[in-house]
Design a protein around this motif. Structure first.
Motif, PDB file in Angstrom:
ATOM      1  N   ASP A  38      13.502  -1.381  -8.280  1.00  0.00           N
ATOM      2  CA  ASP A  38      12.099  -1.430  -8.701  1.00  0.00           C
ATOM      3  C   ASP A  38      11.346  -2.410  -7.792  1.00  0.00           C
ATOM      4  OD1 ASP A  38       9.673  -1.284 -10.005  1.00  0.00           O
ATOM      5  OD2 ASP A  38      10.348  -2.428 -11.767  1.00  0.00           O
ATOM      6  N   ILE A  39      11.173  -2.010  -6.546  1.00  0.00           N
ATOM      7  CA  ILE A  39      10.610  -2.909  -5.544  1.00  0.00           C
ATOM      8  C   ILE A  39       9.142  -3.197  -5.834  1.00  0.00           C
ATOM      9  CG2 ILE A  39      10.147  -3.195  -3.079  1.00  0.00           C
ATOM     10  CD1 ILE A  39      12.736  -1.387  -2.726  1.00  0.00           C
ATOM     11  N   LYS A  40       8.355  -2.176  -6.118  1.00  0.00           N
ATOM     12  CA  LYS A  40       6.952  -2.407  -6.443  1.00  0.00           C
ATOM     13  C   LYS A  40       6.825  -3.254  -7.710  1.00  0.00           C
ATOM     14  CE  LYS A  40       4.660   1.481  -4.225  1.00  0.00           C
ATOM     15  NZ  LYS A  40       3.846   2.680  -4.442  1.00  0.00           N
ATOM     16  N   ARG A  87       2.911  -2.392  -2.199  1.00  0.00           N
ATOM     17  CA  ARG A  87       3.095  -1.290  -1.239  1.00  0.00           C
ATOM     18  C   ARG A  87       3.785  -1.794   0.038  1.00  0.00           C
ATOM     19  NH1 ARG A  87      -1.250   0.815  -4.000  1.00  0.00           N
ATOM     20  NH2 ARG A  87      -2.973  -0.261  -3.007  1.00  0.00           N
ATOM     21  N   GLN A 143       7.534  -2.235  -0.663  1.00  0.00           N
ATOM     22  CA  GLN A 143       8.205  -0.934  -0.768  1.00  0.00           C
ATOM     23  C   GLN A 143       8.478  -0.380   0.627  1.00  0.00           C
ATOM     24  OE1 GLN A 143       9.064   0.774  -3.806  1.00  0.00           O
ATOM     25  NE2 GLN A 143      10.261   1.984  -2.357  1.00  0.00           N
ATOM     26  N   GLU A 148      12.210  -0.044   2.642  1.00  0.00           N
ATOM     27  CA  GLU A 148      12.666   1.252   3.153  1.00  0.00           C
ATOM     28  C   GLU A 148      12.898   1.195   4.654  1.00  0.00           C
ATOM     29  OE1 GLU A 148       9.714   4.029   1.796  1.00  0.00           O
ATOM     30  OE2 GLU A 148      10.305   3.771  -0.306  1.00  0.00           O
TER      31      GLU A 148
END
Length: 130
Positions: A29-31, A60, A63, A67
């Motif tokens: 749950d990065i955001k 944002r 996230q 990635e």
């Protein structure tokens, strides 16, 4: 007058916020991790990039960065912590574990601010130990 009392309310709240950030980030749950710890008008100063302003934009950013770098786990540890009124500053170390299980180390400074009764990250700057 600055305080470095290990049992202070601010320091305990900061430890809990750091742990919540790690727990959320590490569970994917990065955001949510960013939304949980940053002030509404927070600013981050990532290395080699423009400043990012505001909790939603910061979420944002994290996230996309997770990635792009293939970060699967974050571990934060505090080196020093001092508070003064409604602000505090923290110096720490971070270990980022990547998808291939390699690790990258970083150092950071966070300026904490009390917002709506909660201690949150207000200014965040870091760089990698490469």
């Amino acid at each position: 007058m600055a305080s470095q009392a290990p049992g202070s309310e601010c320091r305990k709240a900061a430890q809990q916020a750091d742990q919540a950030f790690m727990d959320r980030f590490n569970s994917g749950d990065i955001k949510g991790s960013a939304n949980h710890v940053y002030t509404k008008d927070a600013i981050i100063l990532p290395p080699g990039a423009d400043m990012v302003r505001g909790r939603d934009e910061i979420a944002r950013f994290w996230q996309a960065a997770a990635e792009e770098m293939n970060i699967t786990r974050v571990e934060l540890s505090t080196v020093s912590f001092e508070e003064a009124g409604d602000h505090a500053h923290q110096i720490g170390r971070a270990i980022l574990t990547l998808k291939d299980t390699s690790q990258v180390e970083a150092k950071y400074v966070v300026i904490w601010k009390r917002e709506e009764g909660e201690w949150r990250w207000h200014i965040d700057i870091w760089n990698l130990n490469v």
